[in-house]
Write a protein that holds these residues in place. Structure first.
Motif, PDB file in Angstrom:
ATOM      1  N   UNK A 175      43.022  37.993  22.240  1.00  0.00           N
ATOM      2  CA  UNK A 175      43.202  36.971  23.286  1.00  0.00           C
ATOM      3  C   UNK A 175      43.000  37.589  24.669  1.00  0.00           C
ATOM      4  N   UNK A 176      43.573  38.774  24.863  1.00  0.00           N
ATOM      5  CA  UNK A 176      43.453  39.444  26.162  1.00  0.00           C
ATOM      6  C   UNK A 176      41.996  39.779  26.470  1.00  0.00           C
ATOM      7  N   UNK A 177      41.233  40.231  25.469  1.00  0.00           N
ATOM      8  CA  UNK A 177      39.826  40.549  25.686  1.00  0.00           C
ATOM      9  C   UNK A 177      39.025  39.305  26.064  1.00  0.00           C
ATOM     10  N   UNK A 178      39.331  38.197  25.415  1.00  0.00           N
ATOM     11  CA  UNK A 178      38.634  36.952  25.722  1.00  0.00           C
ATOM     12  C   UNK A 178      38.930  36.509  27.155  1.00  0.00           C
ATOM     13  N   UNK A 179      40.210  36.574  27.531  1.00  0.00           N
ATOM     14  CA  UNK A 179      40.600  36.165  28.882  1.00  0.00           C
ATOM     15  C   UNK A 179      40.036  37.118  29.934  1.00  0.00           C
ATOM     16  N   UNK A 203      36.335  38.055  34.345  1.00  0.00           N
ATOM     17  CA  UNK A 203      35.232  38.794  34.952  1.00  0.00           C
ATOM     18  C   UNK A 203      34.090  37.860  35.341  1.00  0.00           C
ATOM     19  N   UNK A 204      33.800  36.887  34.454  1.00  0.00           N
ATOM     20  CA  UNK A 204      32.734  35.939  34.750  1.00  0.00           C
ATOM     21  C   UNK A 204      33.100  35.072  35.950  1.00  0.00           C
ATOM     22  N   UNK A 205      34.369  34.639  36.008  1.00  0.00           N
ATOM     23  CA  UNK A 205      34.814  33.826  37.137  1.00  0.00           C
ATOM     24  C   UNK A 205      34.749  34.610  38.438  1.00  0.00           C
ATOM     25  N   UNK A 206      35.133  35.870  38.353  1.00  0.00           N
ATOM     26  CA  UNK A 206      35.064  36.708  39.548  1.00  0.00           C
ATOM     27  C   UNK A 206      33.627  36.884  40.011  1.00  0.00           C
ATOM     28  N   UNK A 207      32.725  37.042  39.044  1.00  0.00           N
ATOM     29  CA  UNK A 207      31.306  37.178  39.387  1.00  0.00           C
ATOM     30  C   UNK A 207      30.786  35.888  40.017  1.00  0.00           C
ATOM     31  N   UNK A 208      31.178  34.748  39.407  1.00  0.00           N
ATOM     32  CA  UNK A 208      30.742  33.463  39.956  1.00  0.00           C
ATOM     33  C   UNK A 208      31.287  33.253  41.359  1.00  0.00           C
ATOM     34  N   UNK A 239      50.925  37.938  34.097  1.00  0.00           N
ATOM     35  CA  UNK A 239      50.479  38.127  35.479  1.00  0.00           C
ATOM     36  C   UNK A 239      48.970  37.947  35.635  1.00  0.00           C
ATOM     37  N   UNK A 240      48.316  37.536  34.523  1.00  0.00           N
ATOM     38  CA  UNK A 240      46.866  37.338  34.504  1.00  0.00           C
ATOM     39  C   UNK A 240      46.100  38.624  34.817  1.00  0.00           C
ATOM     40  N   UNK A 241      46.702  39.748  34.508  1.00  0.00           N
ATOM     41  CA  UNK A 241      46.028  41.044  34.648  1.00  0.00           C
ATOM     42  C   UNK A 241      45.514  41.439  33.262  1.00  0.00           C
ATOM     43  N   UNK A 242      44.431  40.761  32.864  1.00  0.00           N
ATOM     44  CA  UNK A 242      43.991  40.830  31.480  1.00  0.00           C
ATOM     45  C   UNK A 242      43.407  42.199  31.104  1.00  0.00           C
ATOM     46  N   UNK A 243      42.736  42.839  32.004  1.00  0.00           N
ATOM     47  CA  UNK A 243      42.177  44.154  31.672  1.00  0.00           C
ATOM     48  C   UNK A 243      43.292  45.166  31.413  1.00  0.00           C
ATOM     49  N   UNK A 244      44.368  45.121  32.213  1.00  0.00           N
ATOM     50  CA  UNK A 244      45.520  46.002  31.980  1.00  0.00           C
ATOM     51  C   UNK A 244      46.211  45.658  30.668  1.00  0.00           C
ATOM     52  N   UNK A 245      46.231  44.357  30.345  1.00  0.00           N
ATOM     53  CA  UNK A 245      46.836  43.926  29.084  1.00  0.00           C
ATOM     54  C   UNK A 245      46.046  44.476  27.896  1.00  0.00           C
ATOM     55  N   UNK A 246      44.708  44.428  28.006  1.00  0.00           N
ATOM     56  CA  UNK A 246      43.855  44.963  26.931  1.00  0.00           C
ATOM     57  C   UNK A 246      44.174  46.431  26.693  1.00  0.00           C
ATOM     58  N   UNK A 247      44.292  47.194  27.757  1.00  0.00           N
ATOM     59  CA  UNK A 247      44.566  48.618  27.622  1.00  0.00           C
ATOM     60  C   UNK A 247      45.948  48.858  27.000  1.00  0.00           C
ATOM     61  N   UNK A 248      46.936  48.042  27.378  1.00  0.00           N
ATOM     62  CA  UNK A 248      48.289  48.211  26.831  1.00  0.00           C
ATOM     63  C   UNK A 248      48.320  47.909  25.327  1.00  0.00           C
ATOM     64  N   UNK A 249      47.640  46.818  24.921  1.00  0.00           N
ATOM     65  CA  UNK A 249      47.621  46.480  23.500  1.00  0.00           C
ATOM     66  C   UNK A 249      46.880  47.554  22.689  1.00  0.00           C
TER      67      UNK A 249
END
Length: 269
Positions: A145-149, A154-159, A116-126
């Motif tokens: 992989x999740x941390x990298x994504x 985050x960078x894309x959102x900032x941009x 679902x491209x919810x990478x921060x939630x994925x990081x927490x789950x792993x």
């Protein structure tokens, strides 16, 4: 004695009811296990929709059946129903007392969040999965992989935020420029209108003065009598007058001749 008999009867009935309930419960558990096995067979054949039906039936027999709940979550994941799958895996993390089962459920939650491209939630789950099973290399790899994504997201959102801000600022500037241009045009129009009104006023004043000026010019254009120059009528009258005077003079001279000249007398001193 009668009261004792009633008490014994109640105990016997309660025991019988309990026994029947236990038998029913065991029966439901057996049926749930059978449905679980059926669901597993269908799942292995990649018949995920049919497997999901079997797992739901198993949960209908035993709502606390952890394996059926977990496997049902897997069928939802395979059918790309990631949001529903996460909710089903959460049941396992909250109800199971087995750390390995919890670790696997969190691992699958992480995978569903990645989809679902919810990478921060994925990081927490792993991370939660590794807390329960630190030796799972697959989970550790997925975490990296999740941390990298997540960092990239985050960078894309900032941009995008900066881009949107710049666009809003540019739009605001364009609106201000447009407003200023409109004000300038309005001022220019007002000035032109004022100039036109002044010109019209000046024209009106000129038009009012024009008749007097035209009359004056007309008067200036009329021929003026020249001093020392007589009109033909005046010359005729003057000649007639001269002729009359001349005639009178001649007549007088003739009269004086007829009487003789007077002799100048010497004075008597």
């Amino acid at each position: 004695m009668k009261s004792l008999q009633n008490l014994v009867f109640i105990i016997v009935m309660a025991a019988s009811a309990l026994a029947n309930a236990q038998q029913d419960s065991l029966k439901l558990q057996r049926e749930a296990r059978a449905l679980l096995r059926e669901g597993n067979k269908l799942y292995n054949k990649q018949q995920f929709s049919d497997a999901a039906i079997a797992y739901r039936k198993a949960l209908g027999k035993n709502s606390k059946y952890e394996k059926a709940s977990y496997n049902y979550g897997n069928t939802l994941y395979q059918d790309k129903k990631y949001k529903e799958a996460v909710e089903q895996f959460k049941v396992t993390t909250e109800t199971s007392k087995d750390k390995m089962a919890q670790a696997e459920a969190y691992h699958n939650i992480g995978n569903a969040m990645m989809e679902q491209k919810q990478y921060e939630q994925a990081v927490e789950a792993f991370k939660n999965s590794l807390r329960r099973n630190p030796n799972d290399d697959e989970t550790r790899y997925n975490l990296a992989v999740a941390q990298k994504e997540a960092k990239k997201q985050q960078q894309n959102q900032k941009d995008n935020k900066d881009k949107n801000k710049n666009q809003k600022d540019q739009q605001k500037q364009n609106e201000e420029d447009k407003k200023n241009d409109q004000n300038k045009d309005k001022k220019g129009d007002d000035k032109d209108k004022k100039d036109d009104q002044q010109d019209q006023k000046n024209d009106d004043q000129k038009n009012q003065q024009k008749p007097n000026q035209d009359q004056k010019d007309k008067q200036n254009q009329q021929p003026k009598p020249q001093q020392g120059k007589m009109t033909p009528e005046q010359m005729k009258q003057l000649l007639e007058s001269l002729n009359n005077e001349e005639n009178k003079t001649q007549k007088k001279m003739n009269t004086e001749k007829s009487k003789g000249r007077k002799v100048k007398q010497e004075k008597d001193w």
